[in-house]
Design a protein around this motif. Structure first.
Motif, mmCIF file in Angstrom:
data_model
loop_
_atom_site.group_PDB
_atom_site.id
_atom_site.type_symbol
_atom_site.label_atom_id
_atom_site.label_comp_id
_atom_site.label_asym_id
_atom_site.label_seq_id
_atom_site.Cartn_x
_atom_site.Cartn_y
_atom_site.Cartn_z
ATOM 1 N N GLN A 1 0.814 -1.212 0.000
ATOM 2 C CA GLN A 1 0.000 0.000 0.000
ATOM 3 C C GLN A 1 0.854 1.272 0.000
ATOM 4 N N ASN A 2 2.084 1.204 0.543
ATOM 5 C CA ASN A 2 2.997 2.345 0.392
ATOM 6 C C ASN A 2 3.104 2.726 -1.072
ATOM 7 N N ILE A 3 3.222 1.703 -1.929
ATOM 8 C CA ILE A 3 3.315 1.943 -3.370
ATOM 9 C C ILE A 3 1.972 2.401 -3.926
ATOM 10 N N SER A 4 0.926 1.630 -3.668
ATOM 11 C CA SER A 4 -0.394 1.925 -4.240
ATOM 12 C C SER A 4 -0.876 3.327 -3.903
ATOM 13 N N CYS A 5 -0.772 3.693 -2.629
ATOM 14 C CA CYS A 5 -1.291 4.985 -2.187
ATOM 15 C C CYS A 5 -0.446 6.154 -2.689
ATOM 16 N N SER A 6 0.787 5.874 -3.089
ATOM 17 C CA SER A 6 1.685 6.942 -3.544
ATOM 18 C C SER A 6 1.682 7.109 -5.058
ATOM 19 N N LEU A 7 1.055 6.188 -5.795
ATOM 20 C CA LEU A 7 1.077 6.256 -7.255
ATOM 21 C C LEU A 7 0.589 7.597 -7.813
ATOM 22 N N PRO A 8 -0.492 8.181 -7.273
ATOM 23 C CA PRO A 8 -0.948 9.458 -7.844
ATOM 24 C C PRO A 8 0.096 10.572 -7.741
ATOM 25 N N TYR A 9 0.990 10.472 -6.755
ATOM 26 C CA TYR A 9 2.005 11.507 -6.565
ATOM 27 C C TYR A 9 3.251 11.265 -7.418
ATOM 28 N N LEU A 10 3.337 10.119 -8.073
ATOM 29 C CA LEU A 10 4.550 9.728 -8.786
ATOM 30 C C LEU A 10 4.407 9.741 -10.303
ATOM 31 N N GLU A 11 3.189 9.783 -10.795
ATOM 32 C CA GLU A 11 2.963 9.492 -12.209
ATOM 33 C C GLU A 11 3.577 10.504 -13.170
ATOM 34 N N ASN A 12 3.812 11.720 -12.755
ATOM 35 C CA ASN A 12 4.288 12.745 -13.694
ATOM 36 C C ASN A 12 5.799 12.947 -13.676
ATOM 37 N N TYR A 13 6.533 12.037 -13.061
ATOM 38 C CA TYR A 13 7.978 12.215 -12.934
ATOM 39 C C TYR A 13 8.742 11.234 -13.821
ATOM 40 N N ASP A 14 9.851 11.736 -14.359
ATOM 41 C CA ASP A 14 10.686 10.894 -15.223
ATOM 42 C C ASP A 14 11.424 9.825 -14.432
ATOM 43 N N ARG A 15 11.749 10.140 -13.180
ATOM 44 C CA ARG A 15 12.474 9.196 -12.340
ATOM 45 C C ARG A 15 11.821 9.131 -10.964
ATOM 46 N N ILE A 16 11.747 7.933 -10.446
ATOM 47 C CA ILE A 16 11.162 7.695 -9.133
ATOM 48 C C ILE A 16 12.200 6.980 -8.278
ATOM 49 N N PHE A 17 12.532 7.573 -7.150
ATOM 50 C CA PHE A 17 13.478 6.956 -6.219
ATOM 51 C C PHE A 17 12.701 6.373 -5.043
ATOM 52 N N ILE A 18 12.954 5.103 -4.749
ATOM 53 C CA ILE A 18 12.372 4.466 -3.572
ATOM 54 C C ILE A 18 13.454 4.388 -2.507
ATOM 55 N N ALA A 19 13.211 5.035 -1.381
ATOM 56 C CA ALA A 19 14.201 5.117 -0.306
ATOM 57 C C ALA A 19 13.774 4.229 0.853
ATOM 58 N N SER A 20 14.678 3.350 1.241
ATOM 59 C CA SER A 20 14.410 2.460 2.370
ATOM 60 C C SER A 20 15.735 1.870 2.822
ATOM 61 N N ASP A 21 15.675 0.778 3.588
ATOM 62 C CA ASP A 21 16.923 0.101 3.933
ATOM 63 C C ASP A 21 17.324 -0.819 2.784
ATOM 64 N N ARG B 1 -3.226 -12.235 -11.177
ATOM 65 C CA ARG B 1 -3.567 -10.893 -11.637
ATOM 66 C C ARG B 1 -4.096 -10.031 -10.498
ATOM 67 N N SER B 2 -4.990 -10.613 -9.722
ATOM 68 C CA SER B 2 -5.557 -9.856 -8.608
ATOM 69 C C SER B 2 -4.493 -9.498 -7.588
ATOM 70 N N GLY B 3 -3.460 -10.361 -7.464
ATOM 71 C CA GLY B 3 -2.382 -10.091 -6.526
ATOM 72 C C GLY B 3 -1.471 -8.978 -6.960
ATOM 73 N N ASN B 4 -1.597 -8.528 -8.219
ATOM 74 C CA ASN B 4 -0.756 -7.459 -8.725
ATOM 75 C C ASN B 4 -1.500 -6.123 -8.842
ATOM 76 N N ALA B 5 -2.755 -6.099 -8.467
ATOM 77 C CA ALA B 5 -3.547 -4.874 -8.599
ATOM 78 C C ALA B 5 -3.243 -3.910 -7.454
ATOM 79 N N PRO B 6 -3.068 -2.621 -7.758
ATOM 80 C CA PRO B 6 -2.857 -1.631 -6.683
ATOM 81 C C PRO B 6 -4.060 -1.594 -5.743
ATOM 82 N N PHE B 7 -3.792 -1.355 -4.488
ATOM 83 C CA PHE B 7 -4.876 -1.216 -3.514
ATOM 84 C C PHE B 7 -4.464 -0.220 -2.453
ATOM 85 N N CYS B 8 -5.325 0.767 -2.224
ATOM 86 C CA CYS B 8 -5.086 1.760 -1.190
ATOM 87 C C CYS B 8 -6.354 1.898 -0.353
ATOM 88 N N PRO B 9 -6.255 1.778 0.961
ATOM 89 C CA PRO B 9 -7.455 1.899 1.804
ATOM 90 C C PRO B 9 -8.064 3.304 1.703
#
Length: 214
Positions: A124-144, A203-211
């Motif tokens: 859901q970190n990914i799913s819920c953030s998709l609207p904020y990422l769609e207009n960028y040429d590069r997306i950096f995912i920061a974690s450990d 397929r269903s396991g790959n669908a975005p989901f955000c509460p």
């Protein structure tokens, strides 16, 4: 006799723990080798994956590391947005809000900071953030160094056409999370096996989901 048997048992337990610890440290080191330094600057966004806040509301060391890694990527690549993601998934403290406070302390201006406070897990970190990422040429995912690979896999599964735009940036200093690396490594191994076994072929396991908003 009893004492000797106990000593032998204790030595085996210690040897097993030391072995697990060394394997976990090696896994984190190898994980860093997959991170991309990236090229160019501008028109990029950084997503910082959440982690549970301490029960007293203070920043967890893993949260601190992830935010620092994200801020470094934001600065090094002159990005336009820093997104911190995470709801109150494990206690009453919203992960993204706690991380946002630290991001501001590190100099991120409010107009470049997005607080995504609905995600309850990495998917859901990914799913819920998709609207904020769609207009960028590069997306950096920061974690450990281990978790960043799983987060990238999730984004590539949810948005296959975006996968070429995604870069990962991680953080971990040897022995900096003593006591945490073994459970973290085991959890990532479990997640990898679970995803391959149950979700990646579905397929269903790959669908975005955000509460919905809380």
């Amino acid at each position: 006799m009893i004492i000797n048997n106990f000593i032998k048992w204790l030595k085996r337990v210690l040897a097993a723990f030391i072995g697990l610890f060394m394997i976990a440290e090696l896994a984190y080191w190898l994980g860093s080798r997959g991170a991309s330094a990236g090229t160019g600057s501008g028109n990029c966004a950084v997503l910082v994956a959440g982690y549970p806040t301490n029960t007293n509301g203070s920043l967890h060391p893993m949260q601190r590391m992830r935010v620092e890694v994200g801020v470094n990527a934001y600065r090094n690549h002159a990005c336009d947005r820093l997104i911190v993601s995470g709801a109150a998934a494990h206690n009453e403290h919203v992960e993204a809000k706690v991380m946002a406070v630290f991001a501001r302390e590190l100099g991120i201006p409010d107009d470049h900071l997005i607080i995504e406070d609905r995600a309850l897990n990495t998917w859901q970190n990914i799913s819920c953030s998709l609207p904020y990422l769609e207009n960028y040429d590069r997306i950096f995912i920061a974690s450990d160094n281990l978790h960043m690979h799983r987060a990238k896999r999730y984004l590539c599964r949810q948005k296959p056409l975006w996968c070429d735009r995604v870069q990962i940036t991680g953080g971990y200093l040897p022995l900096s999370l003593t006591g945490w690396t073994v459970p973290f490594s085991l959890h990532e191994l479990y997640s990898w096996i679970r995803d391959i076994t149950f979700y990646e072929s579905s397929r269903s396991g790959n669908a975005p989901f955000c509460p919905a908003s809380h």
